[in-house]
Design a protein around this motif. Structure first.
Motif, short mmCIF file in Angstrom:
data_model
loop_
_atom_site.label_atom_id
_atom_site.label_comp_id
_atom_site.label_asym_id
_atom_site.label_seq_id
_atom_site.Cartn_x
_atom_site.Cartn_y
_atom_site.Cartn_z
N LEU A 1 0.82 -1.22 0.00
CA LEU A 1 0.00 0.00 0.00
C LEU A 1 0.85 1.26 0.00
CD1 LEU A 1 -2.80 -0.96 2.58
CD2 LEU A 1 -2.94 -1.00 0.08
N GLU A 2 2.01 1.20 0.67
CA GLU A 2 2.88 2.38 0.75
C GLU A 2 3.47 2.75 -0.60
OE1 GLU A 2 5.67 1.25 3.71
OE2 GLU A 2 4.31 1.64 5.39
N ARG A 3 3.49 1.81 -1.53
CA ARG A 3 4.01 2.09 -2.86
C ARG A 3 3.00 2.80 -3.76
NH1 ARG A 3 6.42 -4.01 -3.87
NH2 ARG A 3 8.12 -3.91 -2.32
N LEU A 4 1.76 2.84 -3.32
CA LEU A 4 0.68 3.37 -4.15
C LEU A 4 0.35 4.81 -3.79
CD1 LEU A 4 -1.70 0.28 -3.83
CD2 LEU A 4 -0.12 0.76 -5.71
N LYS A 5 -0.19 5.54 -4.76
CA LYS A 5 -0.76 6.85 -4.51
C LYS A 5 -2.27 6.68 -4.46
CE LYS A 5 2.98 9.44 -6.70
NZ LYS A 5 3.35 10.45 -7.74
N LEU A 6 -2.74 6.30 -3.26
CA LEU A 6 -4.14 5.93 -3.10
C LEU A 6 -5.07 7.09 -3.42
CD1 LEU A 6 -3.81 3.87 0.20
CD2 LEU A 6 -4.24 2.97 -2.09
N GLY A 7 -4.62 8.32 -3.18
CA GLY A 7 -5.46 9.48 -3.45
C GLY A 7 -5.74 9.70 -4.92
#
Length: 264
Positions: free
Chosen positions: A185-191
Motif C-alpha cells: 500500500l505504501e508504494r501506491l498513490k491511493l489518493g
C-alpha cells in the motif's frame, strides 16, 4: 535480597504481572493489553483504503468448514448509512464494538440532529476499548475497529485499537500478513485511485499474503462507500467483487510467470 531477585525475574518474563489488566510491570507495560493486541495481529487480514472517490474495507476469511454457507461469518458491518466497520481479531468481541458504534451513531443523530463525524465515532470506540483496561474484573477486547466513511470532507479510514488509541490512515492493514500488505500500500498513490481500481489492488494484496502451504479455501469480503454508491456504505456487488478477485489472480500468475522466465 531474595525478594529483589524474584522481582527481577518476574519483570523479565512478565510472570506475575500479566494476571490482571490493572497491573503495570516495572517497565511500565500492561501485558493483558498486549496479549489482546496479539489476538488482533494473529487474526484474519483486514484492509482499509481511502481513495479519491470513496473508501474500501476488505477482509480475507478462511473457510472454517465445508458445511458453512458463504457469507455467513461476516466481519464487515454497517454502522450507519455513511459509516461501515470491519472487525479483525475475536469476532464476538468485534460484534460488541459494532453494537456500541451503532448505539453511538444513533444517539448522536437523535441528540444533535445530524450524522456522527467519523473522528468522533472512532474516538468514542477507542474510549470504549480503553475502559476494558481500567477494571480488574474485565478483560481487554481482543478485537479492533477499522472504520470507513465518506462525508463532505472526503473519504476517511480510522483504526480504533484495543489499547484505546485511534488514528486516521490513507491505507492500513491489520491481522496476519499485515506487514506485507502495508508495504504494498505504501508504494501506491491511493489518493489518485478510484475505488474500482483499488478493489483489484486490495484483492491482490490479500491473495499474495496467503499461506501457500495451507489447504484451506478463502473468501474475500468487500464493502465500500463512494460516489458510485451515493456516499452510502454497501457491500460490493458480487459480480464486481468476483471480477476484481479474478483479475488480481491473473496478475499474480502473470508476475510469477515473468519471474520464472527471468530466472531461467
Amino acid at each position: 535480597r531474595s525478594d529483589q531477585n524474584k522481582l527481577r525475574s518476574m519483570s523479565g518474563v512478565g510472570s506475575g504481572y500479566d494476571l490482571s489488566v490493572t497491573t503495570f510491570s516495572p517497565e511500565g507495560r500492561v501485558f493483558q493489553v498486549e496479549y489482546a493486541g496479539k489476538a488482533v495481529d494473529n487474526g484474519v487480514a483486514v484492509v482499509g483504503v481511502a481513495c479519491k472517490d470513496g473508501a474500501i474495507l476488505a477482509v480475507e476469511k478462511p473457510e472454517e468448514t465445508k458445511m458453512m454457507l458463504p457469507g455467513s461469518n461476516r466481519r464487515i458491518f454497517t454502522v450507519a448509512k455513511h459509516v461501515g466497520m470491519a472487525v479483525p481479531g475475536k469476532l464476538p468481541d468485534g460484534r460488541q464494538m459494532v453494537s456500541r458504534a451503532q448505539q453511538e451513531a444513533e444517539n448522536y443523530k437523535r441528540f444533535y440532529g445530524t450524522t456522527i463525524p467519523t473522528k468522533v465515532l472512532s474516538d468514542r470506540l477507542a474510549n470504549y476499548c480503553h475502559a476494558f483496561s481500567l477494571y480488574w474484573h474485565l478483560r481487554p477486547l481482543g478485537s479492533a475497529a477499522l472504520t470507513a466513511s465518506y462525508d463532505d470532507q472526503g473519504p476517511h479510514i480510522y483504526l480504533s485499537e484495543t489499547n484505546g488509541v485511534s488514528y486516521r490512515y490513507y491505507g492500513i492493514a491489520v491481522g496476519k500478513g499485515r506487514q506485507g500488505i502495508k508495504t504494498e500500500l505504501e508504494r501506491l498513490k491511493l489518493g489518485n485511485l478510484s475505488c474500482r481500481e483499488a478493489l483489484k489492488i486490495v484483492c491482490k494484496c490479500l491473495i499474495k499474503q496467503r499461506d501457500d502451504t495451507s489447504n484451506k479455501k478463502f473468501e474475500i469480503e468487500l464493502a465500500w462507500i463512494s460516489d458510485e454508491t451515493n456516499k452510502q456504505f454497501v457491500r460490493v456487488p458480487k459480480e464486481l467483487a468476483k471480477e476484481s478477485e479474478d483479475e488480481a489472480k491473473k496478475e499474480i500468475e502473470q508476475e510469477d510467470e515473468d519471474s520464472d522466465d527471468m530466472e531461467s
